[in-house]
Design an enzyme around this catalytic site. Structure first.
Site, PDB file in Angstrom:
ATOM      1  N   ASP A  62       0.849  -1.187   0.000  1.00 19.19           N
ATOM      2  CA  ASP A  62       0.000   0.000   0.000  1.00 19.19           C
ATOM      3  C   ASP A  62       0.885   1.237   0.000  1.00 19.19           C
ATOM      4  OD1 ASP A  62      -2.279   1.819   0.774  1.00 19.19           O
ATOM      5  OD2 ASP A  62      -3.261  -0.095   1.180  1.00 19.19           O
ATOM      6  N   HIS A  97      -3.542   6.054   3.395  1.00 19.65           N
ATOM      7  CA  HIS A  97      -4.164   4.752   3.163  1.00 19.65           C
ATOM      8  C   HIS A  97      -3.420   3.585   3.809  1.00 19.65           C
ATOM      9  CE1 HIS A  97      -6.090   1.469   0.781  1.00 19.65           C
ATOM     10  NE2 HIS A  97      -7.129   2.279   0.882  1.00 19.65           N
ATOM     11  N   SER A 253     -11.461  -1.548   1.040  1.00 25.03           N
ATOM     12  CA  SER A 253     -10.119  -1.525   1.627  1.00 25.03           C
ATOM     13  C   SER A 253     -10.198  -1.872   3.105  1.00 25.03           C
ATOM     14  CB  SER A 253      -9.492  -0.139   1.469  1.00 25.03           C
ATOM     15  OG  SER A 253      -9.044   0.093   0.174  1.00 25.03           O
TER      16      SER A 253
END
Length: 440
Positions: A62, A97, A253
């Site tokens: 990520d 994220h 996610s």
């Protein structure tokens, strides 16, 4: 090949600021734990009596992870950045994220008794951060996946999506499966009847998102390969920023990270189980909201249902086969046999022809078939004659068996008008196991 992260959905789902957190970081830390509804629904305090994920490494491919976040310190390994070749446990604060996914999995909170800030479902697991360019940047996914496997990750979290995969990337995913690593990927946030390319690969656990009531989030992608769902609506987590350390997000996610965390709990408690057998425990203990009872599973929108970690940790479940519900990746789909044929079915046309030849259909058998055909023809003629006498020469009005709004036929249950529609919150959407009490 273009990759896009599945963090954001239409309408600005990620929220941060005074509305959620208040003005000061200390105030937000005091408030944020109460917003982590999945921990309450999972009965996390009881979960942690069974397992905290200790000894398990989860790779997060990520954005870089802020390893200095107070809720993550000590749980983030150096990792590697495939963006600049450096370590991946530091972030410039511009992309939250990776940090958010890491926190959902393995944050430990802070303050007295770690009661402040966010806490992950597997708070003693270690995060192996592997930074990957947000749009691919010409970097293939095969490098990060192989790095994760070769650095002893037991679970790989892929909260990213792709329109397509190269053969090298598919081979890397197959390498992870072969090495007994559980790979978890989000279905996608487009509300489409198609999973993202990563989640579609055999051997990968494809995950959709549900809300607090256990209803599928309307933008969660669906498909026949969907295996599980997990909380993915209004999920509180950490950010890479020091000024606003927490956020709230919605998407597959987040649900993917919860499944990875549940897998870490199981791999810690049951170290001798294979990745497929871990997936089997998650599948066998998954649940559905009361309104969806009776669905034929796996369902394209729910898979086998939403995860229930406490049941997965405590229920008596036979280990089962090595692969469990996971399909074995094949280098050449045309040669795949795993799961391609039902039990007792012949494996190819050559075998079918051989079986027919050896069955010895003689004159008596052929005569019997001919008699059967004549009987069927006679019945059809009789039915047509009776229909003509009664003036019913076609199907009922409406052009179907029962017409619009009529009762569904056997084997075809009435489907909801909008399978993504969220229903009002209902207690017990994540039912506790026997002798347990919700909210404790």
């Amino acid at each position: 090949m273009s990759f896009t992260r599945t963090l954001r959905a239409v309408g600005g789902v990620v929220v941060a600021g005074a509305l959620l957190f208040g003005a000061a970081p200390t105030a937000s830390a005091d408030q944020i734990r109460d917003l982590q509804w999945p921990l309450k629904n999972f009965e996390a305090e009881n979960v942690w009596k069974e397992s905290t994920g200790k000894g398990v490494t989860v790779a997060v491919i990520d954005a870089p992870v802020n390893g200095s976040h107070p809720d993550l310190t000590g749980n983030v390994l150096p990792g590697k950045s495939f963006i600049d070749g450096q370590q991946s446990d530091k972030s410039d604060g511009t992309n939250d994220h990776g940090t958010a996914m890491a926190a959902i999995i393995a944050a430990h909170g802070h303050g007295p008794g770690n009661a402040d800030g966010v806490k992950g479902l597997a708070p003693d697991a270690k995060i192996l951060p592997i930074a990957y360019p947000e749009s691919g940047g010409g970097v293939g996914l095969e490098g990060p996946i192989r790095y994760a496997v070769d650095h002893h990750a037991a679970v790989i979290n892929l909260s990213i999506s792709a329109a397509s995969l190269s053969e090298a990337e598919k081979e890397a995913l197959a390498y992870a499966v072969k090495k007994d690593v559980l790979v978890v990927a989000g279905s996608g946030n487009d509300g489409a009847n198609e999973l993202n390319a990563i989640a579609s690969v055999p051997g990968v656990v494809a995950v959709g998102a549900v809300d607090k009531a256990g209803q599928v989030w309307e933008k969660s992608n669906s498909g026949s390969q969907l295996m599980l769902t997990a909380p993915g609506v209004k999920i509180a987590s950490a950010t890479a920023s020091n000024s606003e350390p927490y956020r709230q997000g919605t998407g597959t996610s987040d649900s993917t990270a919860y499944v990875s965390a549940a897998a870490a709990l199981l791999r810690s408690k049951f170290p001798d189980l294979t990745a497929g057998q871990i997936a089997n425990r998650l599948v066998k203990t998954a649940g559905l909201p009361p309104s969806k009872a009776g669905l034929t599973l796996p369902d394209p929108h729910y898979g086998y249902g939403f995860i229930r970690p406490l049941r997965a940790l405590t229920q008596d479940i036979p280990a089962g086969s090595k692969n469990g519900p996971l399909k074995t990746p094949q280098a050449d789909p045309s040669t795949a046999t795993n799961g391609a044929n039902s039990a007792g079915a012949s494996s190819g046309t050559g075998d079918q022809a051989s079986n027919q030849k050896s069955s010895g259909l003689g004159t008596i058998a052929i005569a019997g078939i001919a008699v059967g055909v004549l009987v069927v023809v006679g019945i059809v003629v009789l039915v047509v004659v009776r229909q003509k006498k009664n003036g019913r020469n076609g199907p009922p009005p409406g052009g179907g068996f029962g017409g619009p709004g009529g009762p569904p036929g056997p084997g075809f249950p009435q489907q909801p008008a909008n399978p993504y529609q969220q229903q009002p919150n209902a207690p017990g959407a994540f039912p506790p196991p026997p002798n347990q009490h919700p909210g404790q």
